[in-house]
Design a protein around this motif. Structure first.
Motif, PDB file in Angstrom:
ATOM      1  N   CYS C  83       0.843  -1.193   0.000  1.00  9.35           N
ATOM      2  CA  CYS C  83       0.000   0.000   0.000  1.00  9.35           C
ATOM      3  C   CYS C  83       0.882   1.247   0.000  1.00  9.35           C
ATOM      4  CB  CYS C  83      -0.922   0.015   1.210  1.00  9.35           C
ATOM      5  SG  CYS C  83      -1.953   1.487   1.214  1.00  9.35           S
ATOM      6  N   PRO C  84       0.784   2.042  -1.038  1.00  6.02           N
ATOM      7  CA  PRO C  84       1.716   3.162  -1.178  1.00  6.02           C
ATOM      8  C   PRO C  84       1.488   4.250  -0.139  1.00  6.02           C
ATOM      9  CG  PRO C  84       0.043   3.262  -2.898  1.00  6.02           C
ATOM     10  CD  PRO C  84      -0.152   1.960  -2.176  1.00  6.02           C
ATOM     11  N   VAL C  85       0.295   4.300   0.432  1.00  8.91           N
ATOM     12  CA  VAL C  85      -0.023   5.453   1.269  1.00  8.91           C
ATOM     13  C   VAL C  85      -0.324   5.072   2.719  1.00  8.91           C
ATOM     14  CG1 VAL C  85      -0.860   6.808  -0.676  1.00  8.91           C
ATOM     15  CG2 VAL C  85      -2.458   5.352   0.570  1.00  8.91           C
ATOM     16  N   THR C  88      -3.476   0.668   4.245  1.00  4.53           N
ATOM     17  CA  THR C  88      -3.590  -0.664   4.836  1.00  4.53           C
ATOM     18  C   THR C  88      -2.454  -0.833   5.819  1.00  4.53           C
ATOM     19  OG1 THR C  88      -4.636  -1.653   2.910  1.00  4.53           O
ATOM     20  CG2 THR C  88      -3.465  -3.140   4.360  1.00  4.53           C
ATOM     21  N   CYS C 103      -7.090   5.725   1.761  1.00  2.00           N
ATOM     22  CA  CYS C 103      -7.031   4.865   0.575  1.00  2.00           C
ATOM     23  C   CYS C 103      -7.275   5.679  -0.691  1.00  2.00           C
ATOM     24  CB  CYS C 103      -8.056   3.755   0.694  1.00  2.00           C
ATOM     25  SG  CYS C 103      -8.169   2.748  -0.793  1.00  2.00           S
ATOM     26  N   ILE C 104      -6.375   5.548  -1.650  1.00  2.00           N
ATOM     27  CA  ILE C 104      -6.528   6.261  -2.909  1.00  2.00           C
ATOM     28  C   ILE C 104      -7.185   5.386  -3.976  1.00  2.00           C
ATOM     29  CG2 ILE C 104      -4.565   7.784  -2.500  1.00  2.00           C
ATOM     30  CD1 ILE C 104      -2.934   5.980  -4.379  1.00  2.00           C
ATOM     31  N   CYS C 106      -5.928   2.541  -5.449  1.00  2.62           N
ATOM     32  CA  CYS C 106      -5.032   2.110  -6.534  1.00  2.62           C
ATOM     33  C   CYS C 106      -5.113   0.605  -6.772  1.00  2.62           C
ATOM     34  CB  CYS C 106      -3.597   2.492  -6.219  1.00  2.62           C
ATOM     35  SG  CYS C 106      -2.923   1.592  -4.803  1.00  2.62           S
ATOM     36  N   ARG C 107      -5.651  -0.120  -5.808  1.00  3.03           N
ATOM     37  CA  ARG C 107      -5.872  -1.555  -5.932  1.00  3.03           C
ATOM     38  C   ARG C 107      -4.599  -2.376  -6.041  1.00  3.03           C
ATOM     39  NH1 ARG C 107      -8.281   1.030  -9.347  1.00  3.03           N
ATOM     40  NH2 ARG C 107      -7.679  -0.109 -11.225  1.00  3.03           N
ATOM     41  N   CYS C 109      -3.107  -3.381  -3.479  1.00  3.73           N
ATOM     42  CA  CYS C 109      -3.282  -4.395  -2.451  1.00  3.73           C
ATOM     43  C   CYS C 109      -4.083  -5.583  -2.966  1.00  3.73           C
ATOM     44  CB  CYS C 109      -3.986  -3.781  -1.242  1.00  3.73           C
ATOM     45  SG  CYS C 109      -5.478  -2.882  -1.702  1.00  3.73           S
ATOM     46  N   VAL C 144     -10.936   0.351  -1.425  1.00  3.92           N
ATOM     47  CA  VAL C 144     -10.900  -1.090  -1.256  1.00  3.92           C
ATOM     48  C   VAL C 144     -11.400  -1.417   0.149  1.00  3.92           C
ATOM     49  CG1 VAL C 144      -9.184  -2.854  -0.744  1.00  3.92           C
ATOM     50  CG2 VAL C 144      -9.167  -1.705  -2.954  1.00  3.92           C
TER      51      VAL C 144
END
Ligand SMILES: Nc1nc2c(c(=O)[nH]1)N[C@H]1C(S)=C(S)[C@@H](COP(=O)(O)OP(=O)(O)OC[C@H]3O[C@@H](n4cnc5c(=O)[nH]c(N)nc54)[C@H](O)[C@@H]3O)O[C@H]1N2
Ligand SMILES: Nc1nc2c(c(=O)[nH]1)N[C@H]1C(S)=C(S)[C@@H](COP(=O)(O)OP(=O)(O)OC[C@H]3O[C@@H](n4cnc5c(=O)[nH]c(N)nc54)[C@H](O)[C@@H]3O)O[C@H]1N2
Ligand code: SF4
Ligand code: SF4
Ligand code: SF4
Ligand code: SF4
Ligand code: SF4
Ligand SMILES: [Mo]
Lengths: 434, 827, 275
Positions: C83-85, C88, C103-104, C106-107, C109, C144
């Motif tokens: 998770c980039p941000v 999660t 959560c942005i 981006c999927r 995860c 997500v």
């Protein structure tokens, strides 16, 4: 070395009727893409063909392609410089321009893929440094800036000479040009590893994932580099040939042929060697009889595999391997197109191999989260299927059109064509006093 | 709620202490403490735990569950359901359906207003207007009740009160039926007599003197004491799982052997130690082979046979009747049977519950009368049923037959737990007789760990004769299977009007739907009370809209395994203009002149009924929400059997017979399952309609969550049968016989016996592409069993015709149920 | 430290779907999405076995089991790492959770999760009834979501909804770090598997198969750690006792040879309820 003449010119002094038509077409595509994106923003990602079982689609596939495409130009223009060579000098500026356009396209392709684009600032406020996506975000940004800087560096003295405001106040002095040569060397020295990093990191986005069978392979990063070399060079050749044909840009036929040969070598390395390296161990480990091993190794699975290996690999390779054929511009052009298309299908295949088969595929399967264009009528699927929607295609085309526009405008406003050959670098070229 | 919170805080302290004692507490403590202050969870999502009003009530369909549940309400909306632990907490339970009431309460199929069919009037009923195209107009409650009352009165005058049929289904386990019957009795109407599920029980009754539906069995809490459980023709974990799954599993976990006798590899079979894949309708043969094994092994329980059965009783060889004490002893009873003392060979009159050295086998001459013991007769009868001999016919490996019964006979207490499925074959009552005797042989009555049925009887409210007051002159009763003849031909008497509650007779309850449709169309008045717009409601002339259970107050009792009675508190006021059945019943009573015989309010009624049951105290029940009926014995059959002899009948000299077969001992008799049945060539496949975990009959059909999991009707079919007919998995197929057809999707299922196909019952006609499962079933019943034989059906299956429109399920609406709502309930 | 885990006894699980649906209800999961799916390990369709129907009247080769599958709350959770941000993350108590505000969408995860445990709100979430259900707010479109081990309940000392509602007592929730918890004991005593063990995710959901466990009778909605007395488990360091091992003294047939009017084993469930 002393004279200071008009050393470059722009490829498109002014737009012809055809040129305007071309720009018009791009604008229309961009407008359509923008409209489609607007629609997608109001509807959300339900407007795409992606669902829970297949959660990355065209945007990511094209992202992967364009990151790769952005490699060729920069490498062709910086590799010789790094080795103090003047080879392929004629392609250098165009190459960086194309690279820049591609990396911008790649970056933009991420936007419509994000479920909540409004939250993108979280990349800055809350980054997780473990995430390959953060690395990629950083390296794409860096790479884009590097391209921009490099293009400017390559052309700023000429821009200044032409009195373009794009020179941003830089003066066209011989000393300055000398100094730029040194800077170019150092930029090349940074650009090459950055390009490698860009492709590796993008590869690692996939290669670090244990969740999706085929992705989890140390080979993905090298394959991405090979892919970048193939497709990047392919695209550069395509654009050069087109520019040669439709603008005042001129390519050196000999260098073109020589680059064609290099493309052939890249293709051979990529499609033949890396493919073998990737597939053979699996085939060997999974099968017992010699022929079973061989056939499993040789016979791919999906249509994308065949599009990539045959149409995008074997055929262009054959075309480029024969010296007599390779001399023809049309052959090089066709082979390049095939190589780019082939690479595109490799990217598509990569995403498909990740999603087509679920690790746990017992019934009823994975809930989809929305209407599904695949194989089933209810909310479940045990296997992934994906077809992009018109919206996705329109948005993607719009963004690609934007990239094309960048190249087109570059050809108009930036002196892409060098007129005189640059004097050879002295062996100590980089160390001259300034 | 406040109590709960206080409790939680105490626990907090306890948790902290435990943590301090070295469970590595700081993190644990922190989480809890934080959460106390902060109602926003870490994920930034508001947490409503503890903010709901919780109303304890009871779920009430005909699943035998009667599960006490907690309904969570927030902002006036039902938000969730959870099982409520009653006083005896081991009876906390609920199933996927009860947990989904949230979606039923507000479903668009709910009826909203009283309605009258457009085109119906008391004098010109226009029966042809009934059916799928009927339209309804809204009327007031008074208008609706006036119309019905007046029509009933005029029919009474013209044709007699019995021309009005009060029909009660099984839709609600509350007390409505009692007031319904009371009104019927007072008015003199014909009353419905249950003709479903009673087959096996009647057979069992012939042997033990008890049983009508399934016979009594030890309460579920005792099941873990069983060492062998033979689940026979029951998918316990799907159609009774809601109550007893954990109990059966506990027994298995403790080491009990689980045997499942079923033609289908069901969920229950998948848990079995041994699965016997019997052929449909061959259960009696199988039971006889087991008896054979018991005799062969001599593993019968001699003590039990002598003490509690008529095994030693003598049968007169001349008449085939049992030798009676009055035949032998001057003062002997006319019902008392006689045995002989082993060794001395002297006759003894058998007393109930009395052991002695009675001869179990042998031929004896008493007073010159040649006799043999009942057990000898039985042994000789089953001599023809050696496992090897029947193996092929019943489709079960001989050694497995032996293993199963050896486990039961030798491993200590256990039992046979059949369900109603075998009773859905025409002559299913014979199986009831057979297994009752088989368990007599193994001595499995009256002990801990004995099991006689798939579910126990649980607690019921005993309200005495309130439903049939002494001074009433009640009309006749009419068995379900006799309805069509009565309606169409006036046989045994004419039925002109029906008032139906808690039943979906056109939608699921009755077989041979087309004939039933014809029967309905001969009525002048069809009144249907329901909470949903069912297929039956669509055929009504007058519709009484009933509130959801959460909007009715009631005492939930009735045939079923829960040992508690439950008080169904109102969770919310009735929506729209819906009103409790009691309102309509009392309203009609007033109009028919019996108003004063009915308490004013439902609460008064319930108080009155509860006061008649000594084991129940209204206030306790009301306050606790549940009350365990302590008078219900955990272990059954501890006392003398309610037969003439007080003993299990191992021979029945007074047995009924049908089709030329007498059931003195169990004698197999088959109908459509017979291989040489006359329709076997035209309709080679047997067709049953299993009870599904996804519906209780036709109830809950509309639950969106469940429809996501179980979206549309399917025909379970073995791939071999399907392929022989050119049917691919997932193809639409047409299932047909000489009564009707249905079109639905085929589902390959390797667990189905070739030759047997299935569609789970309970789907509404709107769910089928065409037709309905009950267009295929028939209404022929055995004289002795008097039970509708839903599974004794033959069909043929073919690919659906090309022009059939299947887009109902292809219309890709994955987020909701497949079918659209029926014509509205009146908005 | 606390480290929550779940044990699912597949020998007990009867595939009733109560956990799947009560999860949707409790967590206000949108239509079209499941956080918790009850899978059939068997044939290609739900509730069908693999193998062939016996032709000889024997028991044949048919086989079927249920595998309820939700987020496995991996110890080494790839979704957390990708998770980039930081949306999660793993809580201190081991629960893998999503901060929906961050959560942005981006999927990444979803790509990372080997179990397909995550769902994405492609569309505007739709609920039946419209106002939503359960005890948590709905999540917006574009994020997500997945099983949270019902962290909102766990925070209040309540067992997860799916655990409370399992009629087969097949789901047991508790602290893996606490040796005396039922989950720990079960993992110790029974043959348990983690799904896709070879992926190295080290899930905190363990599946029992082979030998059936006694389950944990869900007589209340409280977590085991909230009950003062968690017998029948707390009476020894062994797994759940049978309650009356002491009482019987039966020789053969184990505790099963209860006969006649002998006193049977009384279910050894102690009160743990509200009232
Ligand atoms: N979830 C749920 N629970 C219910 C109900 C419901 O609709 N849904 N209905 C309730 C009611 S009113 C009833 S009557 C009961 C019904 O409960 P059951 O009678 O137990 O239910 P069925 O599923 O019809 O049948 C049980 C099994 O009998 C098998 N079977 C069919 N034919 C034969 C045969 O010839 N021989 C043998 N040995 N087995 C055979 C079937 O394959 C099936 O697995 O369930 C009650 N519980
Ligand atoms: N083909 C086939 N048919 C079968 C069976 C089969 O196996 N195969 N099984 C049979 C069996 S075993 C049974 S027991 C019957 C059951 O058949 P029914 O007794 O008809 O049972 P339900 O389908 O539950 O229908 C009950 C109706 O009562 C309504 N209802 C619920 N609560 C109330 C209330 O408070 N007041 C009023 N007025 N109505 C209410 C419900 O909405 C529902 O429409 O079906 C039988 N039908
Ligand atoms: S439907 Fe039956 S088993 Fe399910 S919750 Fe309601 S009463 Fe209990
Ligand atoms: S199961 Fe998937 S979502 Fe859950 S923790 Fe593991 S990787 Fe993450
Ligand atoms: S979708 Fe959300 S939770 Fe998943 S990786 Fe992206 S930001 Fe993180
Ligand atoms: S723990 Fe809660 S969120 Fe997870 S599956 Fe169970 S009910 Fe759903
Ligand atoms: S609730 Fe329990 S028995 Fe039912 S499917 Fe879930 S785990 Fe299995
Ligand atoms: Mo029934």
């Amino acid at each position: 070395m002393a004279e200071k003449t008009e050393s470059s010119r722009v490829a498109i002094p002014s737009f012809s009727g055809k040129g305007k038509l071309w720009i018009g077409l791009l604008v229309v595509l961009m407008a359509a893409g923008l409209a489609a994106w607007g629609y997608q923003l109001t509807m959300g990602l339900i407007a795409t063909g992606m669902r829970n079982v297949f959660s990355w689609g065209l945007y990511i596939m094209m992202f992967v392609l364009f990151v790769g495409l952005s490699a060729g130009g920069l490498i062709i223009s910086s590799a010789p410089k790094f080795f103090h060579s003047h080879r392929y000098e004629g392609f250098a500026r165009l190459g960086v321009l194309v690279s820049l356009a591609c990396i911008i396209v790649a970056g933009l392709l991420i936007l419509p893929d994000i479920g909540r684009p409004g939250r993108i600032y979280q990349f800055f406020t809350s980054p997780d440094l473990r995430s390959p996506m953060v690395w990629d975000f950083g390296v794409v940004l860096l790479y884009g800036l590097l391209n921009l800087w490099y293009l400017w560096l390559l052309t700023r003295r000429d821009l200044a000479a032409r009195g373009s405001s794009l020179a941003l106040g830089v003066k066209d002095t011989e000393a300055g040009r000398e100094r730029d040569r040194t800077l170019m060397f150092w930029t090349a020295a940074v650009a090459l590893p950055t390009a490698v990093a860009l492709h590796s990191v993008t590869g690692w986005i996939f290669a670090t994932q244990i969740g999706r069978g085929d992705w989890f392979s140390p080979l993905v990063a090298p394959v991405f580099i090979a892919k970048a070399l193939v497709s990047g060079l392919g695209l550069l050749l395509i654009v050069s040939v087109l520019a040669d044909r439709y603008t005042n840009f001129e390519v050196d036929r000999e260098e073109l042929t020589s680059l064609g040969k290099i493309l052939g070598i890249f293709l051979a390395f990529h499609v033949v060697y890396l493919l073998a390296a990737e597939r053979l161990p699996h085939a060997w480990a999974d099968h017992f009889e010699f022929w079973a091993i061989m056939s499993n190794f040789l016979i791919g699975d999906s249509v994308y595999f065949w599009l990539w290996t045959v149409v995008g690999g074997a055929v262009p390779l054959a075309m480029l391997a024969l010296p007599s054929l390779r001399k023809r511009v049309s052959v090089i052009f066709t082979a390049s197109v095939l190589a780019v298309v082939g690479t595109m299908f490799e990217g598509i295949r990569l995403v498909f191999t990740g999603y087509e088969v679920a690790n746990i595929d017992s019934a009823p399967g994975i809930s989809l989260g929305g209407e599904y264009t695949g194989i089933t009528t209810n909310i479940w699927a045990t296997a992934g299927a994906y077809t992009p929607t018109v919206v996705e295609i329109a948005v993607t085309l719009g963004i690609i059109a934007f990239g094309a526009l960048i190249v087109t405008l570059g050809l108009k406003y930036v002196p892409i064509q060098r007129v005189d050959a640059e004097p050879s670098y002295a062996a100590d070229g980089g160390k001259q006093d300034q | 709620m406040t109590d709960g919170e206080a409790y939680r805080r105490d626990v907090l302290k306890a948790g902290g202490a435990a943590a301090a004692l070295g469970v590595g507490g700081s993190g644990f403590l922190k989480t809890l403490v934080e959460s106390e202050d902060d109602k926003l969870s870490n994920s930034g999502i508001e947490n409503f735990v503890g903010q709901n009003d919780v109303v304890q009530t009871v779920c009430s369909p005909n699943c035998r569950g009667k599960c006490p549940i907690d309904v969570h309400v927030r902002d006036g909306q039902v938000k969730k359901i959870e099982p409520h632990p009653p006083e005896d907490e081991q009876y906390k339970r609920a199933c996927v359906l009860g947990l989904s009431h949230t979606q039923r309460v507000y479903d668009p199929t709910r009826l909203k207003y009283p309605m009258k069919r457009a085109g119906w009037s008391p004098d010109d009923p226009n029966p042809q207007g009934r059916g799928p195209d009927a339209e309804f107009e809204r009327v007031s409650w008074d208008e609706a009740l006036d119309l019905v009352g007046e029509k009933m009165q005029s029919l009474k005058t013209e044709y007699g009160a019995e021309s009005v049929l009060f029909h009660e289904g099984s839709g609600n386990y509350g007390q409505t039926g009692k007031s319904f019957k009371r009104l019927a009795s007072l008015f003199g109407a014909t009353q419905s007599a249950w003709g479903i599920d009673s087959n096996v029980g009647r057979g069992f009754n012939r042997v033990t003197g008890t049983g009508f539906f399934l016979p009594p069995t030890n309460e579920a809490e005792d099941w873990e004491n069983a060492n062998t459980i033979i689940i026979w023709g029951a998918d316990t974990f799907a159609s009774q799982f809601q109550m007893d799954a954990s109990k059966v599993l506990d027994a298995v976990e403790n080491g009990a052997k689980l045997v499942v006798v079923d033609p289908v590899y069901t969920t229950t079979a998948s848990k079995a130690d041994l699965w016997l894949p019997v052929e449909p309708g061959k259960d009696v043969h199988l039971a006889l082979a087991m008896m054979h094994t018991v005799f062969e092994d001599e593993t019968y329980d001699e003590d039990f046979l002598r003490t509690r059965t008529t095994a030693p009783a003598l049968i007169r060889k001349d008449t085939g009747e049992l030798l009676k004490a009055s035949d032998v002893f001057g003062d002997g009873g006319e019902q008392q049977v006689v045995a002989v003392e082993q060794g001395s060979n002297s006759p003894v009159a058998l007393e109930p519950e009395t052991g002695g050295a009675y001869a179990l086998f042998g031929e004896f001459t008493v007073d010159g009368i040649q006799c043999e013991t009942a057990l000898t007769r039985l042994r000789d009868h089953v001599a023809d049923y050696a496992p090897e001999k029947v193996a092929e016919k019943v489709g079960v490996d001989a050694e497995n037959i032996r293993t199963a019964i050896r486990w039961l006979a030798t491993r200590g207490p256990g039992g046979i737990a059949p369900s109603y499925a075998i009773g859905r074959y025409k002559h299913g009552h014979i199986f009831g007789q057979a297994y009752a005797m088989l368990m007599g042989l193994t001595g499995d009555y009256g002990r801990h760990g004995n099991i006689h049925a798939e579910h126990s009887g649980g607690a019921t409210l005993a309200a005495g004769d309130w439903a049939a007051p002494d001074d009433a002159d009640p009309g006749p009763s009419l068995y379900f299977p006799d309805y069509p003849d009565a309606m169409i031909d006036g046989d045994p008497h004419e039925i002109r009007a029906v008032y139906s509650i808690e039943s979906n007779m056109m939608g699921n309850q009755f077989p041979d739907r087309q004939r039933f449709r014809e029967a309905i169309s001969s009525l002048e008045l069809f009144v249907v009370a329901d909470m949903h717009h069912t297929d039956t409601v669509q055929n009504a002339d007058i519709i009484f809209p009933v509130p959801h259970w959460f909007e009715q107050e009631d005492i939930v009792s009735g045939w079923g395994s829960h040992p508690h009675l439950g008080y169904r508190r109102k969770v919310q006021e009735p929506l729209w203009e819906t009103k409790d059945d009691y309102y309509a019943i009392r309203g009609l009573a007033e109009r028919l002149g019996f108003g004063d015989r009915f308490p004013e309010s439902k609460r008064d009624l319930l108080r009155e009924l509860a006061s008649r049951d000594d084991a129940i105290d209204f206030d306790t029940l009301f306050e606790q929400g549940t009350q365990k009926k302590e008078s219900v014995p955990i272990v059954k059959y501890t006392d003398e059997f309610p037969t003439e002899t007080g003993r299990i009948k191992m021979y029945d000299d007074d047995a009924p017979s049908e089709e030329g077969v007498t059931f003195d001992v169990p004698r197999p008799l088959e109908d459509r399952t017979a291989d040489d049945h006359e329709k076997a060539d035209d309709y080679p496949l047997m067709f049953m309609q299993k009870h599904s975990r996804f519906r209780i009959h036709s109830q809950y059909e509309m639950l969106n969550w469940v429809r996501e999991i179980n979206p549309e009707p399917q025909l379970d079919i073995h791939p071999q049968d399907a392929k022989a007919r050119g049917i691919e998995d997932g193809d639409y197929v047409r299932v047909h016989n000489d009564r009707g057809e249905m079109v639905l999707k085929a589902k390959y299922n390797e667990g189905f016996q070739p030759g047997l196909v299935n569609t789970d019952q309970g789907w509404w006609s709107r769910d089928y592409v065409q037709g309905h499962h009950n267009d295929l079933t028939h209404n022929e019943v055995s004289e002795v069993g008097q039970t509708m034989a839903f599974y004794d059906v033959r069909v043929e299956v073919e690919p659906a015709p090309d022009d059939v429109e299947t887009d109902k399920y292809e219309a890709n609406d994955p987020r909701g149920a497949g079918a659209e709502a029926p014509p509205a309930g009146g908005d | 430290m606390t480290n929550y885990g779940l044990v699912i006894d597949q020998e007990r699980c009867i595939g009733c779907q109560a956990c799947a649906v009560s999860c949707k209800q409790e967590n206000n999961v949108p239509m079209g999405q499941f956080w918790n799916r009850v899978l059939t390990e068997g044939g290609e369709k739900m509730d069908t076995p693999s193998g062939g129907y016996p032709e000889d009247g024997g028991s044949g080769s048919l086989d079927m089991q249920y595998q309820p599958t939700a987020c496995q709350h991996c110890e080494n959770a790839p979704c957390v790492k990708v998770c980039p941000v930081n949306a999660t993350y793993t809580r201190d108590d081991g629960i893998v959770e999503i901060d929906y505000d961050k959560c942005i969408g981006c999927r990444y995860c979803m790509a990372a999760c080997p179990y397909n445990a995550r769902v994405f709100n492609w569309d505007e979430p739709e609920h039946m009834p419209e106002g939503g259900t359960g005890d948590v707010e709905e999540r917006p479109q574009g994020v997500v979501e997945k099983c949270t081990f019902c962290s909102h309940r766990v925070d209040e000392g309540l067992d997860p909804a799916c655990v409370v509602n399992c009629p087969a007592d097949a789901r047991i929730f508790g602290d893996l770090d606490d040796e005396s918890s039922t989950v720990s004991k079960y993992i110790d005593k029974y043959e348990t598997d983690q799904l896709l063990e070879d992926r190295g995710t080290d899930p905190k959901t363990h599946y029992i198969s082979g030998e059936m466990s006694p389950g944990r009778p869900q007589t209340s909605d409280k977590m085991e750690s909230e009950l003062d007395d968690v017998s029948p488990w707390s009476d020894g360091d062994d797994v759940p006792s049978d309650g009356d091992d002491s009482a019987g003294g039966e020789s053969s047939g184990g505790h099963h040879s209860v006969s006649g009017d002998e006193v049977p084993r009384v279910p050894s469930v102690k009160s743990g309820g509200d009232d």
